[in-house]
Design a protein around this motif. Sequence first.
Motif, PDB file in Angstrom:
ATOM      1  N   GLU A   1      -6.658  -9.309  -2.747  1.00  0.00           N
ATOM      2  CA  GLU A   1      -5.670  -8.238  -2.688  1.00  0.00           C
ATOM      3  C   GLU A   1      -6.321  -6.860  -2.813  1.00  0.00           C
ATOM      4  O   GLU A   1      -5.989  -5.937  -2.067  1.00  0.00           O
TER       5      GLU A   1
ATOM      6  N   LYS B   1      -6.453  -3.835   0.052  1.00  0.00           N
ATOM      7  CA  LYS B   1      -5.756  -2.567  -0.180  1.00  0.00           C
ATOM      8  C   LYS B   1      -6.691  -1.360  -0.256  1.00  0.00           C
ATOM      9  O   LYS B   1      -6.377  -0.294   0.282  1.00  0.00           O
TER      10      LYS B   1
ATOM     11  N   VAL C   1       0.832  -1.207   0.000  1.00  0.00           N
ATOM     12  CA  VAL C   1       0.000   0.000   0.000  1.00  0.00           C
ATOM     13  C   VAL C   1       0.866   1.257   0.000  1.00  0.00           C
ATOM     14  O   VAL C   1       0.533   2.255  -0.643  1.00  0.00           O
TER      15      VAL C   1
END
Length: 262
Positions: free
Chosen positions: A85, A89, A64
């Motif tokens: 994912e 994020k 991130v």
Amino acid sequence: KKLNKFPEKAKLPRRVCAMAAHAVEATAATALRSVILRARKAAEQVGRDPERVRVLAVSKTKPVSLIRQIYDAGHRCFGENYVQEIIDKAPQLPGDIEWHFVGHLQSNKAKTLLTGVPNLAMVHGVDGEKVANHLDRAVSNLGRHPLKVLVQVNTSGEVSKSGIEPSSVVELARHVKLHCPNLVFSGLMTIGMPDYTSTPENFRTLSNCKADVCKALGMAEDQFELSMGMSGDFEQAIEMGSTNVRIGSTIFGPREYPKKTT
């Protein structure tokens, strides 16, 4: 007294680690600017409006903190390949990011994806009526605005690739447009060969599919999206009509997959 031939690596001071991380982030921001300039030049060389080309920074496997650095450099369009994912994020990053899901989407993950990413702008990989129907239902149940989708086409004929056959494109596009009121059919997508590059024939096939769909559904070609082109071939893809290029390693560096344990 025996000497240890393989001493443990000394831990680097935090300051050194921070400096190294900053260097990586600065490199990514510089790489992004280079990609955007190259994309603009490729569009201008064939008389296209550069503003009609969207550069997606595909952050698969990247932290991130690195995505945030690209965001702070002014970029807002990001892509991810895996549902887990992107839902991990997205909540950690600003809400004005325009997220694109560019990987293969299983129908049973449609609700999870849409619930976890309220600012999802587009799904690039609709490859069947089942996943389209699940997305349509999830959008309706969540009461969110209609979702833009692209139909994925297998232009290389590889068995390992997702996507429908070119001969089936019109049928699936018609289904999305006429029977999925919560989706906005926006165009077509294809992925590259095993080395992440495509041949002109792959791009030409997608362009031909575009012409067929526009004719069958009465859509304006200048408003039609094409998602084709990656790090190794995005300039050629733009020259052949792509409106979305998916750039990962050229911006972020090599993928960082976890090591397999034996």
